[in-house]
Design a protein around this motif. Structure first.
Motif, PDB file in Angstrom:
ATOM      1  N   SER A 165     -25.744 -63.304 -13.831  1.00 52.71           N
ATOM      2  CA  SER A 165     -24.498 -63.741 -14.458  1.00 52.71           C
ATOM      3  C   SER A 165     -24.779 -64.504 -15.737  1.00 52.71           C
ATOM      4  O   SER A 165     -24.089 -64.343 -16.742  1.00 52.71           O
ATOM      5  CB  SER A 165     -23.696 -64.635 -13.502  1.00 52.71           C
ATOM      6  N   GLU A 221     -25.351 -63.530  -9.321  1.00 51.31           N
ATOM      7  CA  GLU A 221     -24.274 -63.063  -8.447  1.00 51.31           C
ATOM      8  C   GLU A 221     -24.859 -62.143  -7.390  1.00 51.31           C
ATOM      9  O   GLU A 221     -25.751 -61.342  -7.680  1.00 51.31           O
ATOM     10  CB  GLU A 221     -23.221 -62.302  -9.252  1.00 51.31           C
ATOM     11  N   VAL A 223     -23.420 -67.038  -6.885  1.00 46.41           N
ATOM     12  CA  VAL A 223     -21.994 -66.857  -6.662  1.00 46.41           C
ATOM     13  C   VAL A 223     -21.734 -65.493  -6.028  1.00 46.41           C
ATOM     14  O   VAL A 223     -22.555 -64.576  -6.113  1.00 46.41           O
ATOM     15  CB  VAL A 223     -21.193 -66.973  -7.981  1.00 46.41           C
ATOM     16  N   HIS A 237     -18.167 -62.895  -5.641  1.00 51.14           N
ATOM     17  CA  HIS A 237     -16.754 -62.684  -5.946  1.00 51.14           C
ATOM     18  C   HIS A 237     -16.255 -61.516  -5.095  1.00 51.14           C
ATOM     19  O   HIS A 237     -16.882 -60.452  -5.071  1.00 51.14           O
ATOM     20  CB  HIS A 237     -16.559 -62.366  -7.426  1.00 51.14           C
ATOM     21  N   SER A 250     -13.677 -66.664  -5.027  1.00 47.97           N
ATOM     22  CA  SER A 250     -14.995 -66.976  -5.581  1.00 47.97           C
ATOM     23  C   SER A 250     -15.711 -67.990  -4.690  1.00 47.97           C
ATOM     24  O   SER A 250     -15.147 -69.037  -4.365  1.00 47.97           O
ATOM     25  CB  SER A 250     -14.863 -67.540  -7.003  1.00 47.97           C
TER      26      SER A 250
END
Length: 219
Positions: free
Chosen positions: A114, A122, A158, A160, A198
């Motif tokens: 990312s 990610e 992260v 998503h 998220s």
């Protein structure tokens, strides 16, 4: 726990400046595949296209992943393209790992850069519905966290996902990731506006979790 747990970084490293360990080439994984309690994780390959097609074509999978419906030949080209993404060097680069159970690819895992500048990665996953509810996705995603924080030295990881995807949300929470935001009507797919959830985790949080596991399971 996966077989790639590196030495746990100390608190000074957690708080220091970002420094992803790049480049990373999945050739490292070809020579020494990752293993979990039940699976082997290796780079996704073009010859996996038929196994991937078995879940890529399912409406219950496409509902939560922004993949269009593809014919078999198109799906093969898509798998070949993803299999060709083998190096992490700069923002936007991604790699994909096949989840192999009893010789069959039952899902795949992703790591994407990312922000190299801020050491942010990610992660993502997709698993054939026939294998849901067995903890296999958790085994695979644990490896992604160990790879991201251990080998690649990410500061932050992260994920998503479609906010309707309760199974993936539960997986994030089992991994110890926290829900940080719900982006309302962020994307328009399948004829409707969809929210995005998220999730995030910091390296010091991963380190604390892994240290707890190591304490409970001393060598």
């Amino acid at each position: 726990m996966s077989t790639i747990l590196h030495a746990l970084p100390d608190e000074a490293a957690d708080a220091g400046p970002p420094a992803l360990r790049l480049p990373f080439d999945v050739a490292e994984v070809e020579h020494r595949p990752f293993t979990t309690a039940r699976m082997t994780l290796r780079p996704l390959a073009a010859y996996d296209a038929d196994d991937v097609w078995e879940y890529q074509r399912l409406p219950e999978v496409l509902r939560y992943i922004p993949w269009p419906e593809r014919e078999h030949d198109e799906a093969r080209e898509h798998t070949e393209a993803r299999a060709g993404m083998r190096r992490l060097v700069a923002d936007g680069d991604a790699i994909f790992l096949a989840m192999v159970l009893d010789g069959r690819v039952i899902g795949d895992l992703m790591v994407r850069i990312s922000s190299a500048q801020h050491a942010r990665l990610e992660i993502g996953w997709v698993v054939h519905p026939d294998f849901h509810g067995r903890g296999l996705a958790t085994e695979g995603a644990d490896v992604l966290l160990d790879l991201a924080f251990g080998r690649l030295a990410a500061h932050r990881v992260v994920a998503h996902l479609d906010a309707r995807n309760a199974a993936s949300a539960g997986l994030c929470e089992r991994l110890g990731m926290r829900r940080e935001a719900t982006l309302v009507e962020e994307e328009y797919n399948d004829g409707e506006w969809q929210d995005t959830a998220s999730y995030g985790m910091l390296r010091r949080e991963w380190r604390a979790l892994r240290a707890g596991v190591a304490t409970r399971n001393p060598a």
